[in-house]
Design a protein around this motif. Structure first.
Motif, PDB file in Angstrom:
ATOM      1  N   GLU A  54      78.838  77.003 111.518  1.00  0.00           N
ATOM      2  CA  GLU A  54      79.993  77.394 110.701  1.00  0.00           C
ATOM      3  C   GLU A  54      79.707  78.697 109.958  1.00  0.00           C
ATOM      4  OE1 GLU A  54      81.950  73.103 109.442  1.00  0.00           O
ATOM      5  OE2 GLU A  54      80.059  73.730 108.492  1.00  0.00           O
ATOM      6  N   ALA A  57      80.065  81.615 112.340  1.00  0.00           N
ATOM      7  CA  ALA A  57      81.485  81.880 112.596  1.00  0.00           C
ATOM      8  C   ALA A  57      82.125  82.562 111.391  1.00  0.00           C
ATOM      9  CB  ALA A  57      82.210  80.581 112.930  1.00  0.00           C
ATOM     10  N   GLN A  60      81.219  86.224 111.294  1.00  0.00           N
ATOM     11  CA  GLN A  60      82.012  86.979 112.273  1.00  0.00           C
ATOM     12  C   GLN A  60      83.427  87.228 111.764  1.00  0.00           C
ATOM     13  OE1 GLN A  60      80.882  88.531 115.052  1.00  0.00           O
ATOM     14  NE2 GLN A  60      78.909  87.862 114.243  1.00  0.00           N
ATOM     15  N   SER A  61      84.039  86.215 111.140  1.00  0.00           N
ATOM     16  CA  SER A  61      85.397  86.395 110.628  1.00  0.00           C
ATOM     17  C   SER A  61      85.421  87.409 109.480  1.00  0.00           C
ATOM     18  CB  SER A  61      86.008  85.060 110.190  1.00  0.00           C
ATOM     19  OG  SER A  61      85.385  84.569 109.015  1.00  0.00           O
TER      20      SER A  61
END
Length: 78
Positions: A54, A57, A60-61
Motif C-alpha cells: 500500500e 502504491a 506512486q500516486s
C-alpha cells in the motif's frame, strides 16, 4: 491543491522481503503503543499504518499528483 504532509519508512532497493516484514512489524508495534499514539495525536498527527504494498502504491500516486502540480506551475525538474 489538496496537500498534506506524511512520512514513511523506506529502505534500499533489493531489501529482502523478510527484512521488510521485520521492519514493518517493528513500526506497527511502535505506532500501536498508547504513548506513541497519544504523542502523535498531541502533535495533530493521524497514524495510518499501511502495508509495504500500500505504501508503494501511495508513493506512486503522490508522484503522479505532484508531477501534475509541477507541470501546471511550469516548473523545471533537474
Amino acid at each position: 491543491y489538496d496537500m498534506a504532509g506524511w512520512f514513511a519508512a523506506v529502505g534500499p532497493a533489493g531489501l529482502s522481503s523478510e527484512k521488510v516484514k521485520e521492519i514493518h512489524a517493528g513500526i506497527t508495534q511502535a505506532f500501536n503503543n498508547a504513548d506513541v499514539k497519544k504523542s502523535m495525536a498531541a502533535q495533530g498527527n493521524t497514524i495510518q499504518i499501511m502495508s509495504p504494498q500500500e505504501t508503494a502504491a501511495y508513493f506512486q500516486s503522490e508522484l503522479k499528483k505532484y508531477a501534475v502540480i509541477v507541470k501546471n506551475a511550469e516548473m523545471e525538474l533537474k
